[in-house]
Design a protein around this motif. Structure first.
Motif, PDB file in Angstrom:
ATOM      1  N   ILE A 760       0.753  -1.235   0.006  1.00  0.00           N
ATOM      2  CA  ILE A 760      -0.070   0.053   0.104  1.00  0.00           C
ATOM      3  C   ILE A 760       0.972   1.109  -0.031  1.00  0.00           C
ATOM      4  CG2 ILE A 760      -0.109  -0.228   2.394  1.00  0.00           C
ATOM      5  CD1 ILE A 760      -2.898   1.206   2.122  1.00  0.00           C
ATOM      6  N   TYR A 761       0.568   2.138  -0.792  1.00  0.00           N
ATOM      7  CA  TYR A 761       1.415   3.322  -0.849  1.00  0.00           C
ATOM      8  C   TYR A 761       0.357   4.619  -1.094  1.00  0.00           C
ATOM      9  CZ  TYR A 761       4.461   7.103  -2.617  1.00  0.00           C
ATOM     10  OH  TYR A 761       5.069   8.360  -2.924  1.00  0.00           O
ATOM     11  N   TRP A 762       0.607   5.687  -0.118  1.00  0.00           N
ATOM     12  CA  TRP A 762      -0.400   6.766  -0.023  1.00  0.00           C
ATOM     13  C   TRP A 762       0.551   7.893  -0.002  1.00  0.00           C
ATOM     14  CZ3 TRP A 762      -0.531  10.692   3.313  1.00  0.00           C
ATOM     15  CH2 TRP A 762      -1.632  11.766   3.351  1.00  0.00           C
ATOM     16  N   SER A 763       0.091   9.177  -0.774  1.00  0.00           N
ATOM     17  CA  SER A 763       1.042  10.277  -0.732  1.00  0.00           C
ATOM     18  C   SER A 763       0.228  11.357  -1.260  1.00  0.00           C
ATOM     19  CB  SER A 763       2.044  10.217  -1.832  1.00  0.00           C
ATOM     20  OG  SER A 763       2.663  11.459  -1.992  1.00  0.00           O
ATOM     21  N   ASN A 764       0.544  12.429  -0.365  1.00  0.00           N
ATOM     22  CA  ASN A 764      -0.301  13.850  -0.639  1.00  0.00           C
ATOM     23  C   ASN A 764       0.889  14.792  -0.656  1.00  0.00           C
ATOM     24  OD1 ASN A 764       0.547  14.458   1.867  1.00  0.00           O
ATOM     25  ND2 ASN A 764      -1.348  15.316   2.477  1.00  0.00           N
ATOM     26  N   ALA A 765       2.130  14.361  -1.259  1.00  0.00           N
ATOM     27  CA  ALA A 765       3.223  15.316  -1.206  1.00  0.00           C
ATOM     28  C   ALA A 765       3.056  16.311  -2.567  1.00  0.00           C
ATOM     29  CB  ALA A 765       4.631  14.593  -1.407  1.00  0.00           C
ATOM     30  N   GLN A 766       3.469  17.365  -2.394  1.00  0.00           N
ATOM     31  CA  GLN A 766       3.298  18.431  -3.260  1.00  0.00           C
ATOM     32  C   GLN A 766       4.378  19.106  -3.650  1.00  0.00           C
ATOM     33  OE1 GLN A 766       0.203  20.875  -1.706  1.00  0.00           O
ATOM     34  NE2 GLN A 766      -1.058  19.091  -1.178  1.00  0.00           N
ATOM     35  N   ARG A 767       4.933  19.285  -5.008  1.00  0.00           N
ATOM     36  CA  ARG A 767       5.815  20.047  -5.509  1.00  0.00           C
ATOM     37  C   ARG A 767       5.170  21.112  -6.305  1.00  0.00           C
ATOM     38  NH1 ARG A 767      11.361  18.343  -8.596  1.00  0.00           N
ATOM     39  NH2 ARG A 767      12.187  20.597  -9.014  1.00  0.00           N
ATOM     40  N   PHE A 768       5.768  22.542  -6.319  1.00  0.00           N
ATOM     41  CA  PHE A 768       4.917  23.308  -7.277  1.00  0.00           C
ATOM     42  C   PHE A 768       5.877  23.900  -8.167  1.00  0.00           C
ATOM     43  CE2 PHE A 768       3.730  23.808  -2.690  1.00  0.00           C
ATOM     44  CZ  PHE A 768       2.375  23.348  -2.797  1.00  0.00           C
ATOM     45  N   ALA A 769       5.448  24.591  -9.159  1.00  0.00           N
ATOM     46  CA  ALA A 769       6.270  24.880 -10.378  1.00  0.00           C
ATOM     47  C   ALA A 769       7.193  25.659 -10.210  1.00  0.00           C
ATOM     48  CB  ALA A 769       5.165  25.784 -11.583  1.00  0.00           C
ATOM     49  N   ASN A 770       7.436  26.701  -9.230  1.00  0.00           N
ATOM     50  CA  ASN A 770       8.719  27.406  -8.892  1.00  0.00           C
ATOM     51  C   ASN A 770       9.655  26.574  -7.791  1.00  0.00           C
ATOM     52  OD1 ASN A 770       8.109  29.261 -10.699  1.00  0.00           O
ATOM     53  ND2 ASN A 770       6.947  30.718  -9.144  1.00  0.00           N
ATOM     54  N   ALA A 771       9.199  25.494  -7.444  1.00  0.00           N
ATOM     55  CA  ALA A 771       9.995  24.758  -6.450  1.00  0.00           C
ATOM     56  C   ALA A 771      11.165  23.888  -6.835  1.00  0.00           C
ATOM     57  CB  ALA A 771       9.176  24.036  -5.409  1.00  0.00           C
ATOM     58  N   ILE A 772      12.004  23.607  -5.990  1.00  0.00           N
ATOM     59  CA  ILE A 772      13.128  22.627  -6.569  1.00  0.00           C
ATOM     60  C   ILE A 772      12.976  21.416  -5.803  1.00  0.00           C
ATOM     61  CG2 ILE A 772      14.628  24.656  -6.991  1.00  0.00           C
ATOM     62  CD1 ILE A 772      15.189  22.842  -3.759  1.00  0.00           C
ATOM     63  N   SER A 773      12.082  21.186  -4.992  1.00  0.00           N
ATOM     64  CA  SER A 773      11.697  19.994  -4.269  1.00  0.00           C
ATOM     65  C   SER A 773      10.225  19.999  -3.725  1.00  0.00           C
ATOM     66  CB  SER A 773      12.834  19.771  -2.780  1.00  0.00           C
ATOM     67  OG  SER A 773      12.127  18.877  -2.197  1.00  0.00           O
ATOM     68  N   ALA A 774       9.557  18.699  -3.530  1.00  0.00           N
ATOM     69  CA  ALA A 774       8.537  18.788  -2.889  1.00  0.00           C
ATOM     70  C   ALA A 774       8.585  19.526  -1.725  1.00  0.00           C
ATOM     71  CB  ALA A 774       8.099  17.302  -2.382  1.00  0.00           C
ATOM     72  N   GLU A 775       7.655  20.508  -1.229  1.00  0.00           N
ATOM     73  CA  GLU A 775       7.720  21.039  -0.166  1.00  0.00           C
ATOM     74  C   GLU A 775       6.614  21.113   1.061  1.00  0.00           C
ATOM     75  OE1 GLU A 775       9.505  25.323  -2.344  1.00  0.00           O
ATOM     76  OE2 GLU A 775       7.233  25.260  -1.753  1.00  0.00           O
ATOM     77  N   ARG A 776       5.577  20.183   0.894  1.00  0.00           N
ATOM     78  CA  ARG A 776       4.799  19.953   2.035  1.00  0.00           C
ATOM     79  C   ARG A 776       4.082  18.512   1.590  1.00  0.00           C
ATOM     80  NH1 ARG A 776      -0.273  24.080   0.727  1.00  0.00           N
ATOM     81  NH2 ARG A 776      -1.003  22.664   2.220  1.00  0.00           N
ATOM     82  N   GLY A 777       3.354  18.061   2.595  1.00  0.00           N
ATOM     83  CA  GLY A 777       2.913  16.649   2.533  1.00  0.00           C
ATOM     84  C   GLY A 777       3.729  15.427   2.972  1.00  0.00           C
ATOM     85  N   GLN A 778       3.248  14.361   2.687  1.00  0.00           N
ATOM     86  CA  GLN A 778       3.982  13.046   3.206  1.00  0.00           C
ATOM     87  C   GLN A 778       3.576  11.971   2.264  1.00  0.00           C
ATOM     88  OE1 GLN A 778       2.480  14.800   6.085  1.00  0.00           O
ATOM     89  NE2 GLN A 778       0.404  14.476   5.133  1.00  0.00           N
ATOM     90  N   ALA A 779       4.527  10.956   2.243  1.00  0.00           N
ATOM     91  CA  ALA A 779       4.234   9.841   1.559  1.00  0.00           C
ATOM     92  C   ALA A 779       4.592   8.602   2.594  1.00  0.00           C
ATOM     93  CB  ALA A 779       5.162   9.622   0.439  1.00  0.00           C
ATOM     94  N   LEU A 780       3.714   7.673   2.407  1.00  0.00           N
ATOM     95  CA  LEU A 780       3.761   6.407   3.484  1.00  0.00           C
ATOM     96  C   LEU A 780       3.457   5.061   2.806  1.00  0.00           C
ATOM     97  CD1 LEU A 780       0.965   7.618   6.044  1.00  0.00           C
ATOM     98  CD2 LEU A 780       3.508   7.893   6.229  1.00  0.00           C
TER      99      LEU A 780
END
Length: 969
Positions: A760-780
């Motif tokens: 099982i894999y769940w994620s709500n990680a978010q990376r925005f257009a101007n970002a260099i990495s995912a900046e919020r959220g998590q993944a399990l």
């Protein structure tokens, strides 16, 4: 494709399509390099759909239920396009071209692919009036012309490439390996030459380029050939190609595009676009581009001087977020509600107060259209969301403006552009219907029921309805044939009055509070401005005279202020000016001169039959591959196949080790006929025995069956998968004891492991257009595996593995992020003296093969130690990285296929251990530093070049310098 993918959040809804085997990754990479890869929807097409095929003399068109009439029109459009485009581009495909027509999204687009076989994908829905595709008389015609022009351009192959294709299949299409401004520029020229619309004459495109001239200047040819990090991002090549190639046409004639395509299609050396330009145009693209840039800049300066003579409107800019910010709506108290949709974060709903402060109401899933309730306590906002796992449709939410709470009003209704009636009980919306049609509908805010108000003719598209102040009528825009016009629907009689009737694009109508003035946006002068029609009979007046553009007007309740959407180099924003009818001059006559749209329609109907997947499943290529196994280089051959709508796919590979002298191979089959997706695979290969002395190998034989079930949420993604695998282990060169009582130096048993697994894999990680990495959220993630005699296994073991990743945006500087990851695993039982887990540094391969296979080194590791340095039946690993931007470059090397976007850094700490048992004091630690450079290679393949150093701080640590491709975890 017809339109670049919009920039936005990369998260659960932006996941890539799954690949069956490494060879499929290779072809996906090659197609991305060519700019031609078209992915099915994230979860494939809905397996419940029934597909049909109709055949014409030159095409096969495949479509699903609900699209029959549109499919017939698309087939007629394709035949008409064939008659016109083949002479223009000087090429006729060798066989029938396949078209796939579907309706699973509310975003308009299409794509074309000449690689292996010519295929066109068409989405049924027409664009909204904010889209760069909005300049058309008949959207289906423009879309078919654009995509078929791609086929005729990219399918031209001659010389040595044609000989290679005769041997291996169509694996080399040189015209695919060009910048977007050539590939898309040719298609945009075709869509504009064969219609009265198209982006070569789009006022929106004029605005984009004119604004660049006014605010810093046009990009160089390197920027046009790349994918800059700022607006319009991936659309830059479309924009520059539309205008630059049209300039080339005016100087060298339209026949030059066919000549260039034939010449370059026979070139042996890829990316030598300037050689072809010198032969066919007499100058390099570099020289021609600079000439065009100078002429266009001078033209803009002259037009701006003329505009200034008439007196410019000087609005007060209220927002500075750019991108897709807009949708201004006044509240009853005079405050302004709007959507902030920048590239720095998720879209937000904000209220702008009289003092300039912008209060956050709530975050949104995406940008969308707005409406305000009469009492100002709530608002309606449209959002594009996953629907039934296979679709992405627009629905409405009601937001309580004081608390920010919201509730969903519709599900799968495909409604947009709401406006609330003065009584607050209903809203008028545009509803998208199957088959690319739209209608005006009235939505009950009590129960969500929909009532049709106006169904236009088949080819018409409706936009932006707005209630009159008394609620007795609705103004809207209708694209029907030549021009987009403002009309008013009487809700009592259902009679329709025409307010405008011309070739311009008139849209965004809205009433002032008195009901006298009907304001709208129009490009009738070649520049989008605001106009006002006097409903008492006083004619039409021009409200603004701006240098860039003005859209979506909104008048304050007291009738003193006018808010609207403006434009700058960074995108759209909200501006304001006084609402002063006495200052408005009579509107000039429409100055747009456009050719009449072609007469291509006929009444011909083509025969229809059931879709047969077997017709497109056969292999269309084979290729030799240079690979590696555990002993060294190998030679292999591979082929694969997939049907056109993604119901079935398969691949086969067979190879031989040049150093190991051992054969290997694998095969796979996957089907999406059901939910879940089923995959069967089998293979044999050499492998190292974990923890064995160097050089000890074993042959492994494997076969398995797996099922995967993805789920999409509005801002999360869940995947469930289960599988059963048989793997036989056959040690090859394990030394045996010489004496009867001697202990073997190492033991690894033969045997069969029959393993059941679930993940099982769940994620709500978010990376925005101007970002260099995912900046919020998590993944399990959680994975459980087990082998038992009851499953047919010689071995008996069980293992569980879990990981948790968290991304945190740092508050002190833009796009600084902290990434944290904790993973661990525990295994019990026996796997023939083999270890379940291993841990160590990055396992680096050949960078070129990493790029082609898109495999990179994206996982977490215990850097600063040798790969696989530690192994055992349990492990733990913790990673922490501080990630920060260093430099935005956005430059390339002339027209070479290399473009540098951004450079960013990462400082990390890794802590971990693997073994049979371990204690906290035995954990291995390491520190690492990396410089990561975002690159666009081959004009279309985005990747990261990672250059780093790590040092293990424990006794086994090493100085680990590494260079690899691929993003971090």
């Amino acid at each position: 494709s017809a339109c670049p993918e919009p920039a936005g959040t990369e998260g659960s809804r932006g996941r890539s399509a799954r690949r069956l085997l490494a060879e499929r990754r290779l072809w996906a990479a090659l197609l991305c390099l060519a700019g031609l890869f078209f992915a099915l929807p994230a979860s494939g097409y809905d397996p419940k759909l029934d597909w049909h095929t109709l055949e014409t003399p030159n095409f096969r068109l495949h479509y699903h239920d609900g699209l029959g009439p549109l499919a017939q029109r698309a087939a007629r459009a394709a035949e008409a396009a064939h008659r016109r485009l083949v002479p223009m581009l000087g090429h006729r495909p060798g066989g029938k071209v396949d078209l796939v027509l579907s309706d699973e999204t509310d975003s308009a687009n299409g794509s074309a692919n000449a690689f292996l076989r010519p295929v066109i994908h068409l989405l049924a829905v027409p664009p909204d009036d904010r889209s760069e595709l909005n300049d058309f008389e008949d959207y289906l015609w423009n879309l078919v012309i654009h995509e078929y022009a791609h086929i005729l351009h990219l399918d031209q192959v001659g010389g040595v490439p044609a000989l290679v294709n005769a041997l291996f299949g169509k694996v080399w299409t040189p015209n695919s390996f060009q910048p977007k401004w050539i590939i898309e520029g040719v298609a945009i020229w075709a869509e504009s030459a064969l219609s009265g619309g198209g982006r070569a004459r789009s006022s929106l495109y004029d605005m984009y380029l004119r604004t660049q001239v006014l605010e810093g200047g046009l990009r160089g040819i390197d920027g046009a050939s790349g994918s800059p990090t700022v607006w319009p991002r991936g659309g830059t090549g479309y924009l520059y190609g539309a205008r630059f190639l049209d300039w080339v046409r005016t100087r060298h004639g339209a026949a030059v595009f066919a000549q260039i395509s034939r010449n370059y299609g026979a070139q042996l050396i890829p990316y030598g676009i300037n050689l072809t330009a010198r032969e066919e145009l007499g100058s390099s693209w570099l020289t021609l581009f600079e000439q065009w840039r100078a002429e266009y800049t001078a033209e803009v300066a002259a037009s701006v001087a003329r505009l200034r003579e008439r007196g410019l409107t000087e609005p007060r800019r209220l927002t500075f977020s750019g991108e897709q910010t807009g949708e201004p709506r006044f509240l009853p108290d005079g405050r302004l509600l709007y959507v902030e949709a920048s590239g720095d974060a998720r879209a937000k709903l904000r209220i702008l107060g009289s003092g300039g402060e912008a209060r956050l109401v709530r975050e949104l899933y995406s940008s969308g259209s707005l409406a305000v309730s009469p009492d100002g306590k709530s608002a309606l906002v449209s959002q594009t969301l996953p629907h039934d796992e296979y679709y992405a449709f627009e629905d409405l939410f009601r937001v309580e403006l004081a608390e920010g709470r919201w509730e969903r009003l519709t599900r799968g209704a495909r409604v947009t552009e709401p406006d609330v009636a003065p009584d607050g009980r209903t809203a008028v919306v545009v509803r998208r219907l199957a088959g690319g049609r739209t209608e005006l509908a009235r939505l009950s805010l009590a129960d969500g029921s929909l009532e049709t108000l106006y169904s236009p003719p088949e080819r018409s598209v409706l936009y932006t309805p707005r209630f009159s102040p008394d609620g007795q009528s609705v103004a809207f825009a209708e694209q029907g044939g030549a021009g987009r016009n403002v009309r008013v629907l009487d809700l009592q009689t259902r009679a329709i009055a025409e307010i405008t009737r011309d070739r311009a694009l008139d849209s965004n109508p809205t009433f002032d509070p008195t009901g006298r003035w009907l304001l709208f946006a129009s490009d009738r002068s070649g520049i989008y401005n605001l106009y006002a029609h006097d409903l008492t009979g006083g004619g039409t007046r021009q409200v603004t005279n701006v240098l860039t553009g003005a859209f979506r007007p909104a008048v304050s309740p007291d009738g003193k202020r006018l808010a609207f959407v403006t434009f700058s180099r960074t995108g759209y924003d909200v501006a304001e000016m006084p609402f002063d009818p006495d200052s408005w001059a009579p509107a000039p006559e429409t100055s747009l001169e456009r050719p009449a749209p072609p007469e291509w329609e006929s009444r011909e109907l083509f025969p229809v039959r059931a879709y047969r997947a077997s017709e497109s499943l056969q292999p269309r290529y084979w290729l030799p591959l240079l690979e590696t196994d555990v002993s060294g280089p190998t030679l292999a051959v591979t082929t694969s196949g997939a049907d056109l709508v993604g119901r079935h796919s398969w691949s086969v590979r067979a190879g031989y080790g040049l150093a190991s002298h051992a054969p290997y191979g694998d095969l796979s089959y996957s089907t999406r006929v059901f939910r879940p997706v089923l995959t069967a695979s089998a293979g044999s290969w050499l492998a190292r025995i974990p923890e064995a002395p160097t050089g000890l190998l074993e042959r492994q034989w494997g076969a398995g069956l797996s099922a995967s079930l993805p789920f999409d949420g509005p801002d999360w993604w869940l995947s469930l998968s289960a599988g059963y695998e048989l793997r036989y282990y056959e040690p090859l060169n394990v030394p045996k004891p010489v004496e009867p009582m001697e202990t073997a130096p190492f033991r690894a048993d033969h045997g069969l492991a029959a393993t059941a697994s679930a993940r099982i894999y769940w994620s709500n990680a978010q990376r925005f257009a101007n970002a260099i990495s995912a900046e919020r959220g998590q993944a399990l993630s959680l994975t459980v595996r087990g082998a038992r005699p009851e499953l047919g296994s010689h071995f008996s073991f069980a293992s569980v593995e879990a990981s948790a990743t968290r991304y945190l945006r740092m508050p002190w500087l833009d796009h600084h992020a902290l990434a944290l990851r904790l993973a661990g695993g525990l295994g019990v039982g026996d796997l023939g003296n083999r270890r379940v887990f291993s841990l160590g540094g990055l396992a680096l391969g050949n960078p070129l093969l990493d790029l082609l296979y898109q495999r990179g080194s994206s996982g977490a590791a215990l850097r600063g130690y040798a790969p696989g340095a530690f192994s055992g039946n349990r492990y733990v690993l913790g990673n922490a990285e501080y990630r920060f931007p260093l430099l935005t470059v956005d430059r390339g090397l002339w027209t070479l296929p290399l473009f540098v976007r951004r450079v960013h850094g990462a400082l990390g700490v890794d802590v971990g251990e693997a073994g049979e048992r371990f204690e906290l004091r035995g954990l291995k630690t390491a520190v690492a530093a990396e410089v990561r450079t975002e690159l666009l290679l081959g004009y279309n393949l985005l990747t990261e070049l990672r250059v780093g150093y790590a040092r293990g701080l424990s006794a086994e640590g090493i100085d680990n310098f590494f260079v690899t491709l691929g993003s971090g975890w």
